[in-house]
Design an enzyme around this catalytic site. Structure first.
Site, short mmCIF file in Angstrom:
data_model
loop_
_atom_site.label_atom_id
_atom_site.label_comp_id
_atom_site.label_asym_id
_atom_site.label_seq_id
_atom_site.Cartn_x
_atom_site.Cartn_y
_atom_site.Cartn_z
N HIS A 62 -8.26 -23.38 1.12
CA HIS A 62 -8.21 -24.78 1.58
C HIS A 62 -8.64 -24.92 3.05
CE1 HIS A 62 -6.07 -26.37 -2.02
NE2 HIS A 62 -5.91 -25.07 -2.16
N HIS A 115 4.81 -25.99 -2.92
CA HIS A 115 3.74 -25.00 -3.10
C HIS A 115 3.65 -24.13 -1.84
CE1 HIS A 115 -0.08 -23.34 -4.42
NE2 HIS A 115 -0.64 -23.71 -3.28
N ASP A 134 -2.60 -28.87 -3.50
CA ASP A 134 -2.10 -28.10 -4.65
C ASP A 134 -0.70 -28.54 -5.05
OD1 ASP A 134 -4.46 -26.72 -4.59
OD2 ASP A 134 -3.60 -24.83 -3.89
ZN LIG Z 1 -2.62 -23.43 -2.42
#
Ligand SMILES: [Zn+2]
Length: 242
Positions: A62, A115, A134
């Site tokens: 990310h 997460h 996520d």
């Molecule tokens: Zn992640």
């Protein structure tokens, strides 16, 4: 106010990077660039210059493109204050309750830990769009790497309160695997069976299945539909083992 233009850029094996353009100011923002080159190319192709990167959490798929995109464009990088130590490229840190601007459009920052411990989401209420990283996936939710089922349940409850039409921009194409698992949790859910069939058709044609909407998730996502943190935790453990 002109609508945001939102472009999906598929990268790595199943990541989606979102390129968001605000035409009145010319501002262009990238959510969670896993890598730099395809993102820079997608912007150049459209005559856009990236002015901002917004990160939802620290995971390398990310943030991996942050440094190279900043070097190429001089953009400003915004991300979660609680994960600043793990995202050394951040210029601006934000936390739940803050707002972030993209030209004339304003996004509210949500804290959605679970997460990762400092995970955030960006909600453009006036645009009916939320970038969730996520946290919520089509018929799924993120793994609980740094948080608890209680936290993820609270996140799901909050997301479920958004309007049905709200578009949910998640960061992975996990939909088919999620749908196949979801029907084992809710074998009698006809909306879910129908959606699985549609997703199978879309994926065999190579089509993307996100963004999704809150309405679709309310009807078919066992994690969003869970009645308690205990139930969510039980379903999450089953999916992890699947
Ligand atoms: Zn992640």
């Amino acid at each position: 106010m002109a609508a945001l233009e939102i472009v999906r850029i598929p990268v790595l094996s199943d990541n989606y990077v979102w390129l968001v353009h605000e035409s009145e100011s010319g501002a262009t923002m990238v959510v969670d660039p896993a890598v730099a080159d395809p993102v820079l190319a997608a912007a150049t192709e459209r005559g856009w210059t990236i002015t901002d990167i917004w990160n939802t959490h620290w995971h390398p798929d990310h943030t991996g493109g942050n440094a190279a995109i900043k070097e190429a464009t001089g953009c400003t990088i915004t991300g979660p204050a609680a994960e600043a130590a793990r995202i050394p490229t951040l210029d601006i840190t934000v936390t739940g309750g803050d707002t972030v601007r993209l030209g004339n459009h304003v996004a509210a920052v949500w804290d959605v830990p679970a997460h990762t411990a400092g995970h955030i989401a960006y909600h453009f209420a006036d645009d009916g769009a939320i970038f969730v990283g996520d946290t919520l996936f089509a018929m799924g939710c993120g793994r609980l790497f740094e948080g608890t089922a209680e936290q993820m349940f609270a996140n799901m409850q909050r997301l479920a309160e958004l309007d049905d039409a709200t578009r949910v921009y998640c960061a992975h194409e996990y939909t088919l695997s999620n749908a196949r698992f979801a029907v084992t949790v809710e074998p009698d859910n006809s909306a879910l069976a129908k959606r699985l069939a549609a997703v199978e058709t879309a994926r065999s044609a190579g089509d993307a299945t996100v963004p999704t909407t809150i309405g679709e998730e309310r009807a078919t996502n066992p994690f969003l539909r869970a009645n308690s943190a205990t139930e969510l935790g039980r379903i999450r453990a089953l999916k992890d083992a699947a």
